[in-house]
Write a protein that holds these residues in place. Sequence first.
Motif, PDB file in Angstrom:
ATOM      1  N   MET A 132       0.845  -1.200   0.000  1.00 52.31           N
ATOM      2  CA  MET A 132       0.000   0.000   0.000  1.00 52.31           C
ATOM      3  C   MET A 132       0.875   1.243   0.000  1.00 52.31           C
ATOM      4  SD  MET A 132      -3.539  -0.131   0.870  1.00 52.31           S
ATOM      5  CE  MET A 132      -4.656  -1.119   1.747  1.00 52.31           C
TER       6      MET A 132
ATOM      7  N   MET B  95      -9.120  -2.270  -9.711  1.00 50.63           N
ATOM      8  CA  MET B  95      -8.216  -2.614  -8.609  1.00 50.63           C
ATOM      9  C   MET B  95      -6.777  -2.699  -9.102  1.00 50.63           C
ATOM     10  SD  MET B  95     -10.023  -2.912  -5.844  1.00 50.63           S
ATOM     11  CE  MET B  95      -8.971  -3.842  -4.726  1.00 50.63           C
TER      12      MET B  95
ATOM     13  N   SER C 227      -4.578  -4.526  -7.605  1.00 49.37           N
ATOM     14  CA  SER C 227      -4.076  -5.876  -7.336  1.00 49.37           C
ATOM     15  C   SER C 227      -5.253  -6.840  -7.321  1.00 49.37           C
ATOM     16  CB  SER C 227      -3.351  -5.881  -5.979  1.00 49.37           C
ATOM     17  OG  SER C 227      -3.568  -7.100  -5.316  1.00 49.37           O
TER      18      SER C 227
ATOM     19  N   ASP D 254      -5.172  -9.828  -6.115  1.00 46.21           N
ATOM     20  CA  ASP D 254      -5.192 -10.493  -4.802  1.00 46.21           C
ATOM     21  C   ASP D 254      -6.055  -9.709  -3.822  1.00 46.21           C
ATOM     22  OD1 ASP D 254      -3.551 -12.418  -5.736  1.00 46.21           O
ATOM     23  OD2 ASP D 254      -1.720 -11.685  -4.717  1.00 46.21           O
ATOM     24  N   ASP D 255      -5.904  -8.387  -3.847  1.00 48.58           N
ATOM     25  CA  ASP D 255      -6.710  -7.540  -2.962  1.00 48.58           C
ATOM     26  C   ASP D 255      -8.188  -7.796  -3.217  1.00 48.58           C
ATOM     27  OD1 ASP D 255      -4.377  -6.402  -2.105  1.00 48.58           O
ATOM     28  OD2 ASP D 255      -4.901  -4.331  -2.605  1.00 48.58           O
TER      29      ASP D 255
ATOM     30  N   ASP E  30      -9.193 -11.156  -1.822  1.00 51.37           N
ATOM     31  CA  ASP E  30      -9.241 -11.092  -0.348  1.00 51.37           C
ATOM     32  C   ASP E  30     -10.520 -10.387   0.110  1.00 51.37           C
ATOM     33  OD1 ASP E  30      -6.885 -12.399  -0.087  1.00 51.37           O
ATOM     34  OD2 ASP E  30      -5.687 -10.644   0.489  1.00 51.37           O
ATOM     35  N   ALA E  31     -10.844  -9.301  -0.540  1.00 50.93           N
ATOM     36  CA  ALA E  31     -12.045  -8.531  -0.160  1.00 50.93           C
ATOM     37  C   ALA E  31     -13.290  -9.403  -0.309  1.00 50.93           C
ATOM     38  CB  ALA E  31     -12.166  -7.276  -1.016  1.00 50.93           C
TER      39      ALA E  31
ATOM     40  N   ARG F 183      -6.943  -0.207  -3.611  1.00 50.20           N
ATOM     41  CA  ARG F 183      -6.196  -1.198  -2.832  1.00 50.20           C
ATOM     42  C   ARG F 183      -7.037  -1.592  -1.621  1.00 50.20           C
ATOM     43  NH1 ARG F 183      -0.622  -1.930  -3.682  1.00 50.20           N
ATOM     44  NH2 ARG F 183      -1.301  -3.848  -2.677  1.00 50.20           N
ATOM     45  N   PHE F 184      -6.979  -2.872  -1.238  1.00 53.65           N
ATOM     46  CA  PHE F 184      -7.794  -3.364  -0.115  1.00 53.65           C
ATOM     47  C   PHE F 184      -6.961  -4.395   0.623  1.00 53.65           C
ATOM     48  CE2 PHE F 184     -11.192  -5.652   2.031  1.00 53.65           C
ATOM     49  CZ  PHE F 184     -12.214  -4.733   2.188  1.00 53.65           C
ATOM     50  N   HIS F 185      -6.465  -4.022   1.789  1.00 60.19           N
ATOM     51  CA  HIS F 185      -5.599  -4.929   2.538  1.00 60.19           C
ATOM     52  C   HIS F 185      -6.345  -5.460   3.762  1.00 60.19           C
ATOM     53  CE1 HIS F 185      -2.279  -6.658   4.630  1.00 60.19           C
ATOM     54  NE2 HIS F 185      -2.337  -5.775   5.612  1.00 60.19           N
TER      55      HIS F 185
END
Length: 435
Positions: A1, A58, A60, A62-63, A66-67, A98-100
Amino acid sequence: MSELPFKKVDELLGGELVGERVRTRGWIYRTRHKGKMVFTVIRDSSGIIQATLFKGDMESEDDFNDAKKALVESSVEVEGILVEEPRAPGGYEIQVRRFHVVHFAEIFPITKDQSEEFLMDKRHLWVRSRRLTAIAKIKHSLFKAAREWFDEQGFYEVTPPILTGSAAEGGATLFEVKYFGDKAYLSQSAQLYLEAMIFSLENVYSITPSFRAEKSRTRKHLTEFWHLEAEEAWTGLEGNIKIQEELLSHIAHRVAEWNRKELEFLGRDPKDLLKIETPFPRYRYSEALDNLRKKGVELEWGDDFGAPEERKLTEDEELPIFVTHWPTEAKAFYMRWDPKDTRVVLNDDMLAPEGYGEIFGASERETDVNHLIERLKAEDANIEDYEWYLDLRRYGSVQHSGFGMGVERVVAWLSKAEHIRETIPFPRTPSRIRP
Ligand code: NSS
């Protein structure tokens, strides 16, 4: 991020950052996904905001995945473009880039329509609810406003003990604890210690927990509550009544000013609180009995008021009311006899509007050592336990008065709560000591 600073949700809802890339963090309040979209609402201490993920936007994949997997109450860091969105709660939305996921939550046990008992068992999780959060903020404001007011009036904040050797409010509701082979009690009131402190600091107050082993299961009793108490030297009942109403009016106005958002969420019109102006109406106990009689409630001289009587007495009032000059036998040993009529004492109970009941208990204190001994004997108290207190009348005794305010009861009224247990994160009642 990125290295963007985290913003609180309410900073984003201010609107100044529209069009900018922003970053926030919190917990997933709601989430659902459909195809290439994930719709989340993020909650932090300041509010909730919608955060929408569109796979194509997005940075990523992966983000995005995950979300999609993250359940309600997962902790997250979110970054994206802030846009206006009239359909979203608060009117804004983050278009997420981005979403971590900081932590993937397990299935959250609290869902809609759960019983009060279940919510009490899960209180450590239920404290996250928006309702309890709003009420906790109002409680915070009450303490802040009270300290502000006392400071302006020249009162010192002091720290009385919680472990004590004698009762302040009668033996029936004492919690006993083992004390190295001896007995001690959890404090019911700081009053007797505050009385000792006025001989050096004159005007003092304290904010402490108080404990009452009361079996009453009502919507206004806790076995552990927060007690705001004050004691003033050189002051009679009249002067003390003034500080009670001024303090409460100050608190109500500050809460209306600082907690508009929370009050509205809770269904309390801030205007109700701005109307709390001094002086409050006053009734002597004997007048209150007459008023009750006119409303069809017959009480005997000396009877205490229960919730129905308190409601009847305040139903036509917009302001809190004082009921003064109670029968001596109904009240504590330390209250001063009215020199004009020794059947009554110089005291008051303040009752909140809308049936929230007694919120303050106050009196001028007896200054005569012999009167005090007589009253203690009449209550079968062990005089030895009170020798230290009697000393206060032996060395420079002066007229003095004080009050105790039940913090949770005031918060319940300010927040229009249904039950006192909403006003304290971990309520203690006869049937509840965990979590
Ligand atoms: O018993 S009081 O009426 N008075 C005193 O304890 C005095 N010694 C205070 C003083 O003059 N320093 O309690 C004061 C207030 C009462 O009006 C209620 O608002 C609150 O404390 N109170 C309670 N709140 C919640 N739960 C319980 N069980 C409770 N008992 C009293």
